[in-house]
Write an enzyme that holds these catalytic residues in place. Structure first.
Site, mmCIF file in Angstrom:
data_model
loop_
_atom_site.group_PDB
_atom_site.id
_atom_site.type_symbol
_atom_site.label_atom_id
_atom_site.label_comp_id
_atom_site.label_asym_id
_atom_site.label_seq_id
_atom_site.Cartn_x
_atom_site.Cartn_y
_atom_site.Cartn_z
ATOM 1 N N GLY A 29 37.198 -1.300 16.586
ATOM 2 C CA GLY A 29 36.297 -1.521 17.713
ATOM 3 C C GLY A 29 35.444 -2.749 17.486
ATOM 4 N N ASN A 30 34.692 -3.095 18.506
ATOM 5 C CA ASN A 30 33.781 -4.233 18.419
ATOM 6 C C ASN A 30 32.787 -4.122 19.557
ATOM 7 O OD1 ASN A 30 35.471 -5.536 20.651
ATOM 8 N ND2 ASN A 30 36.910 -5.408 18.937
ATOM 9 N N SER A 46 34.689 -10.160 12.576
ATOM 10 C CA SER A 46 36.026 -9.582 12.515
ATOM 11 C C SER A 46 36.209 -8.777 11.224
ATOM 12 C CB SER A 46 37.044 -10.730 12.559
ATOM 13 O OG SER A 46 38.342 -10.224 12.541
ATOM 14 N N GLY A 47 36.699 -7.524 11.364
ATOM 15 C CA GLY A 47 37.156 -6.728 10.234
ATOM 16 C C GLY A 47 36.160 -6.387 9.140
ATOM 17 N N SER A 75 34.699 -11.216 16.078
ATOM 18 C CA SER A 75 35.727 -10.236 16.430
ATOM 19 C C SER A 75 36.872 -10.905 17.182
ATOM 20 C CB SER A 75 35.100 -9.152 17.317
ATOM 21 O OG SER A 75 36.105 -8.464 17.995
ATOM 22 N N GLU A 77 38.431 -9.789 19.487
ATOM 23 C CA GLU A 77 38.343 -9.497 20.926
ATOM 24 C C GLU A 77 37.232 -10.276 21.625
ATOM 25 O OE1 GLU A 77 40.690 -8.258 22.247
ATOM 26 O OE2 GLU A 77 41.552 -6.608 21.107
ATOM 27 N N HIS A 96 33.622 -1.770 22.727
ATOM 28 C CA HIS A 96 35.050 -1.432 22.723
ATOM 29 C C HIS A 96 35.334 -0.516 21.530
ATOM 30 C CE1 HIS A 96 39.288 -1.497 22.310
ATOM 31 N NE2 HIS A 96 39.267 -2.254 21.232
ATOM 32 N N HIS A 98 37.954 3.167 20.076
ATOM 33 C CA HIS A 98 39.230 3.893 20.202
ATOM 34 C C HIS A 98 38.992 5.400 20.097
ATOM 35 C CE1 HIS A 98 41.026 0.138 17.962
ATOM 36 N NE2 HIS A 98 40.633 -0.154 19.174
ATOM 37 N N HIS A 159 45.556 1.869 23.563
ATOM 38 C CA HIS A 159 44.575 1.144 22.770
ATOM 39 C C HIS A 159 43.232 1.869 22.677
ATOM 40 C CE1 HIS A 159 42.897 -3.134 21.800
ATOM 41 N NE2 HIS A 159 42.310 -2.187 21.106
HETATM 42 ZN ZN LIG Z 1 40.716 -2.174 19.798
#
Ligand SMILES: [Zn+2]
Length: 218
Positions: A29-30, A46-47, A75, A77, A96, A98, A159
């Site tokens: 997510g982000n 990111s990550g 990120s 995204e 965002h 999951h 997703h």
């Molecule tokens: Zn995602």
């Protein structure tokens, strides 16, 4: 442009909250917030694990994805976040994730209709399932903007979900309501035919929340 530490703190605190409240696991997510004053967007790197995130890890971008502050890679995204802010002036937070039940609907390519009052009031008439596109692409951003429309949440096929709010506390509340509604809908569908709230009633509920709800004048 002025960089604000309190907005970086909101990103760090949101990561801890999302882990504690079961809205995400690991580094999935982000999320981001927009400063309405400068238009700058503060987004997760990111990550990186949310429980070790520091304010200096937060990445600050302008509306065209130019780096305004930060030393990390944003990120993957971030094009989707930028597309959402460009499309919706009323939105200053994007999340965002999951979560399991919402993701199940997206796996089936189903939409989530308004089946409860809280959903009707703060998410909208329904959550559509957007068209598929690969993570991190501009196409995903365009599909998400289209799928979201004027509502506050959209399902991503195979997703997860994207929700938007006027600020981060509002977006997190919407996250919880969406996942609870997805769970309720799946359970209701498994034993019968869920009743959907009529559009006219949704409109009346949204008007009420906007105009009457709360402690007026307090
Ligand atoms: Zn995602």
């Amino acid at each position: 442009m002025k960089i604000k530490n309190n907005l970086k703190e909101i990103i760090v605190e949101t990561g801890i909250k999302m882990l504690a409240e079961g809205l995400t696991v690991g580094t999935w997510g982000n999320f981001s917030v927009r400063d309405p004053e400068t238009g700058l967007i503060y987004i997760t790197p990111s990550g990186m694990a949310y429980n070790s995130l520091q304010t200096e890890d937060v990445v600050v971008l302008d509306k065209d994805a130019n780096l305004a502050d930060g030393k990390r890679i944003p990120s993957i995204e971030h094009p989707m976040h930028l597309a959402l802010y460009a499309a919706r002036a009323d939105v200053n937070a994007v999340v965002h994730t999951h979560p399991i039940y919402s993701t199940v609907l997206g796996v089936n390519g189903m939409e989530l209709p308004a089946i409860s009052e809280d959903f009707a009031q703060i998410v909208g008439y329904k959550m559509s399932c957007s068209k598929y596109a690969l993570p991190g692409t501009k196409e995903l951003g365009q599909n998400v903007v289209k799928g979201l429309g004027k509502e506050n949440g959209v399902l991503l096929p195979n997703h997860g979900t994207v929700v938007v709010g006027a600020n981060m506390p509002a977006a997190l509340t919407i996250c919880h309501v969406v996942e609870k509604s997805a769970q309720t809908y799946i359970l209701a569908k498994s034993i019968g035919t869920p009743n959907i709230i009529p559009d006219a009633d949704i409109k009346a509920m949204q008007d009420y929340v906007q105009n009457e709800y709360g402690q007026k004048g307090a």
